[in-house]
Design a protein around this motif. Structure first.
Motif, mmCIF file in Angstrom:
data_model
loop_
_atom_site.group_PDB
_atom_site.id
_atom_site.type_symbol
_atom_site.label_atom_id
_atom_site.label_comp_id
_atom_site.label_asym_id
_atom_site.label_seq_id
_atom_site.Cartn_x
_atom_site.Cartn_y
_atom_site.Cartn_z
ATOM 1 N N PHE A 4 0.841 -1.188 0.000
ATOM 2 C CA PHE A 4 0.000 0.000 0.000
ATOM 3 C C PHE A 4 0.880 1.243 0.000
ATOM 4 O O PHE A 4 2.081 1.188 0.296
ATOM 5 N N VAL A 5 0.251 2.365 -0.334
ATOM 6 C CA VAL A 5 0.914 3.662 -0.288
ATOM 7 C C VAL A 5 -0.078 4.679 0.256
ATOM 8 O O VAL A 5 -1.280 4.607 -0.016
ATOM 9 N N ALA A 6 0.408 5.608 1.074
ATOM 10 C CA ALA A 6 -0.427 6.674 1.627
ATOM 11 C C ALA A 6 0.332 7.990 1.510
ATOM 12 O O ALA A 6 1.477 8.092 1.964
ATOM 13 N N PHE A 7 -0.307 8.959 0.898
ATOM 14 C CA PHE A 7 0.302 10.272 0.735
ATOM 15 C C PHE A 7 -0.095 11.179 1.895
ATOM 16 O O PHE A 7 -1.262 11.251 2.269
ATOM 17 N N LYS A 49 5.928 14.289 1.210
ATOM 18 C CA LYS A 49 6.062 13.027 1.938
ATOM 19 C C LYS A 49 4.933 12.042 1.616
ATOM 20 O O LYS A 49 3.777 12.431 1.491
ATOM 21 N N PHE A 50 5.326 10.784 1.482
ATOM 22 C CA PHE A 50 4.365 9.699 1.369
ATOM 23 C C PHE A 50 4.969 8.456 2.001
ATOM 24 O O PHE A 50 6.174 8.409 2.310
ATOM 25 N N GLU A 102 9.168 5.998 4.878
ATOM 26 C CA GLU A 102 8.775 7.370 4.569
ATOM 27 C C GLU A 102 9.622 7.862 3.402
ATOM 28 O O GLU A 102 10.855 7.724 3.413
ATOM 29 N N TRP A 103 8.977 8.430 2.411
ATOM 30 C CA TRP A 103 9.656 8.967 1.234
ATOM 31 C C TRP A 103 9.422 10.468 1.183
ATOM 32 O O TRP A 103 8.327 10.946 1.502
ATOM 33 N N PRO A 105 4.343 9.934 12.122
ATOM 34 C CA PRO A 105 5.615 9.836 11.401
ATOM 35 C C PRO A 105 6.582 10.971 11.711
ATOM 36 O O PRO A 105 7.798 10.827 11.503
ATOM 37 N N SER A 106 6.075 12.105 12.200
ATOM 38 C CA SER A 106 6.946 13.241 12.474
ATOM 39 C C SER A 106 7.493 13.229 13.896
ATOM 40 O O SER A 106 8.306 14.082 14.263
#
Length: 695
Positions: free
Chosen positions: A134-137, A146-147, A179-180, A262-263
């Motif tokens: 999966f991917v989440a933006f 970031k995604f 995280e990208w 994530p932060s």
């Protein structure tokens, strides 16, 4: 002496009776439930108009698979829209690539190759959900670029990398969250950096990390803004063996929905944060990342973007139950002590059992809607039944007929369902659930289709996706195609045509099989004597055909009918005939007080052979059809619509908004109308036929 002997005898008798009583556990041992959810999804009378918008490239797993279910055109499993106003859609493929679809042409292009980034450890060769899951933006992707991705690793990763949270014994796979950060969020190809933020160890090759996502209702400044939710499966065997009980164990992450920041940096590995408002944050011996628990395969979740803003989860079951749950902080779905609202027993791999009398003390959160598998009688309970739920969104887009409906699908067979959001209410007893309705499907030319036909395969591998405006898409691994829901259509909704026939109760307008059995007193057409079986194919014994008016192609038949046979007698029925050509070629709708045997309460065709059941409500594995249409001796309104061009047939009772029976059959494109029964008596009044005369 006599009194003593009597007392001893009484004591002996009492002891014998006590000893004869089995232990309480044995005496109260419940029997297994053979049909957990007897009610099947009901026909909705509504269909989705689907427009093909894209086909993604063919892809292959990371190694040749041994499971034929992985041999697909590709393994696309979601479609969404980037939260940057660009109108671009994104599509992840479990085999490793992330695609963007152009806003105008919907032409796919590779944005990121996840597989290439993590080779040779990247793994998608076994397990239905393994690979690039999966991917989440991030909701602020337009500015921060970031995604987040979820993928699976095996091989050297198992010895060179360490899971961050307690792994399952005999770990064979890692679920990894990265995280990208894109250097240019507007670019069509990724360029930038990435970092790993979380790694979870699983023993099995199924039920790894499923969906990851952000709450679309959260706004900047809200406590939920920027918090990433992760649906983490039980590893495939969270009910037995070394991992038995993991979904109920708050010290491990498997079988849970996690919620992280994530932060942040206050996690054990320092790479993300644990929100302070998580239900178990800061509690000794509990994983603070846990938001909800007690799950087997938490496949897809979403938030209602209007109305209640509730979070819903589609949960894939083990034995028989596919369920939808409302998810709140601290929710416990009960797995593996419960499957749906039923007791799961580890000593019986084939059945579910009733809830115990003291079930309330556990506080499990039971489904707001559910359906079961209804396997055939000879089913090997260790094998796949070919059913699995996938959510699903509460629709809040521009199509009025769908608003407020939670749309979802069966992954395998491609059936389309909905429930009404307002009816999806939690019940602590597990007994009350929202009714599930089945949707039809149409192409843009208005032709009825099935998802199996659109996907070109009996195993559809179907899932939902959504764009930023709340419009929905369907995508299938079977052929790698994506369809957009662009409209709705009433089932058998063809216009009845210009010709109308009514006020035809007089005897001169009818041709009965046996005239002596009929009465025509004025307003009514009465079958006064029961019919008897006649030579030839099995078909209704006695009926009368309407001679007045033309032969109709498409037609709508409205009437009131009454079953005069006393209710004490079983197998009561009347029939509405349509598409009548001759005595061995016609359709009929069978309206009965019984729905448990093949010839009752359904739609049938007689085509020179014994009547054949064609309605879509017959459940052959459980031997029941639509709910009984007539159960008393009162008058009931009946409407039968027959669309000759498409073969759609729908039967309505008592002015219902939804049909009780539907069928799709093109055997007869025209014919006459009639009324009758097999071997019962009844009557008809206020008959009106509207339709298009046959050429």
């Amino acid at each position: 002496m006599t009194r003593l002997r009597w007392c001893l005898l009484a004591i002996a008798t009492l002891l014998a009776s006590v000893l004869a009583v089995p232990p309480a556990s044995a005496a109260q041992d419940p029997a297994p439930i053979l049909d957990p959810i007897p009610d099947d999804p009901a026909p909705s009378g509504l269909g989705l108009v689907l427009q093909e918008v894209a086909r993604l490239p063919k892809s292959e797993p990371s190694a040749p698979p041994t499971d034929p279910r992985l041999v697909r055109w590709n393994r696309i499993n979601h479609v969404g829209e980037l939260p940057d106003g660009s109108g671009r859609l994104y599509v992840p493929d479990l085999n490793g690539k992330l695609y963007f679809l152009d806003k105008k042409t919907r032409t796919p292009s590779v944005y990121l190759d996840v597989k290439a980034t993590f080779d040779p450890d990247f793994f998608s060769a076994a397990g239905l959900g393994q690979g690039f899951g999966f991917v989440a933006f991030h909701p602020d992707f337009k500015r921060n670029g970031k995604f987040y991705t979820a993928h699976v690793e095996a091989g050297n990763a198992l010895t060179t990398k360490t899971p961050d949270l307690t792994p399952q014994p005999k770990t064979g796979f890692h679920g990894v969250i990265d995280e990208w950060t894109a250097t240019d969020p507007k670019a069509g190809t990724f360029s930038g950096t990435h970092r790993e933020i979380l790694r979870i160890g699983f023993s099995g090759r199924i039920h790894n990390v499923q969906q990851i996502d952000f709450n679309p209702n959260a706004r900047r400044g809200d406590a939920d803004y920027g918090k990433l939710y992760l649906a983490v499966g039980d590893g495939g065997n969270g009910n037995v063996g070394d991992n038995g009980g993991d979904p109920q164990n708050l010290a491990v992450p498997q079988g849970k929905i996690l919620r992280i920041d994530p932060s942040g940096t206050n996690s054990a590995n320092g790479k993300y944060g644990i929100p302070a408002d998580n239900p178990f944050a800061g509690q000794a011996g509990k994983v603070g990342e846990i938001y909800a628990y007690g799950m087997r395969d938490p496949h897809r979740f979403s938030w209602d973007t209007g109305g209640s803003h509730r979070m819903f989860l589609a949960h894939i079951g083990e034995h028989e139950i596919e369920s939808i749950h409302q998810i709140d902080a601290g929710s416990n779905l009960g797995w593996s002590e419960r499957e749906g609202a039923f007791t799961f027993r580890k000593d019986d791999r084939c059945h579910l059992y009733p809830l115990p009398a003291d079930d309330a003390k556990y506080g499990y959160d039971y489904p707001v809607a559910a359906y079961d598998h209804d396997p055939p009688a000879n089913w090997d309970c260790a094998s796949d039944t070919g059913h699995a739920i996938s959510g699903g969104y509460v629709y809040r887009g521009k199509l009025p007929a769908l608003r407020g409906k939670y749309l979802f699908t069966d992954i395998v067979d491609g059936r389309l369902f909905y429930t009404n959001e307002r009816e999806m209410k939690q019940d602590p007893t597990g007994q009350k659930r929202a009714q599930i309705y089945q949707l039809a499907a149409y192409d843009t030319a208005g032709n009825p289709v099935t998802m199996k036909q659109l996907a070109g395969d009996n195993r559809v591998d179907l899932r939902y996706g959504s764009d930023a405006k709340g419009e929905l898409y369907l995508l299938a691994k079977a052929n790698g195609k994506i369809w957009k829901i662009v409209g709705t259509k009433q089932y058998a909704g063809c216009k009845p045509g210009p010709k109308r026939v009514s006020h035809v109760a007089a005897a001169k307008n009818w041709a009965p099989v046996t005239p002596s059995k009929w009465r025509f007193p004025g307003r009514e057409v009465i079958l006064a004597e029961e019919g008897v079986q006649r030579p030839g194919p099995r078909r209704p014994f006695e009926y009368a055909v309407l001679k007045s008016g033309p032969v109709f192609a498409s037609a709508r038949i409205d009437a009131e009918v009454r079953l005069d046979t006393p209710v004490e007698i079983s197998n009561r029925d009347v029939i509405i005939v349509f598409g009548y050509r001759d005595d061995t070629h016609f359709y009929y709708a069978h309206l009965s007080s019984d729905n448990t045997i093949y010839p009752h309460n359904g739609i049938f065709v007689v085509n020179g052979a014994d009547r054949l059941r064609i309605d879509q409500q017959w459940n052959a594995n459980r031997s029941h059809g639509a709910p009984p249409a007539i159960t008393d001796e009162k008058w009931h309104g009946v409407r039968v619509t027959h669309c000759a061009g498409t073969g759609e047939i729908a039967v309505y009772v008592d002015g219902g908004a939804r049909p009780v029976m539907t069928a799709l059959d093109t055997t007869f494109g025209s014919g006459r109308v009639g009324f009758g029964s097999f071997d019962n008596i009844g009557r008809l009044r206020d008959l009106t036929v509207r339709g298009t005369p046959a050429e």
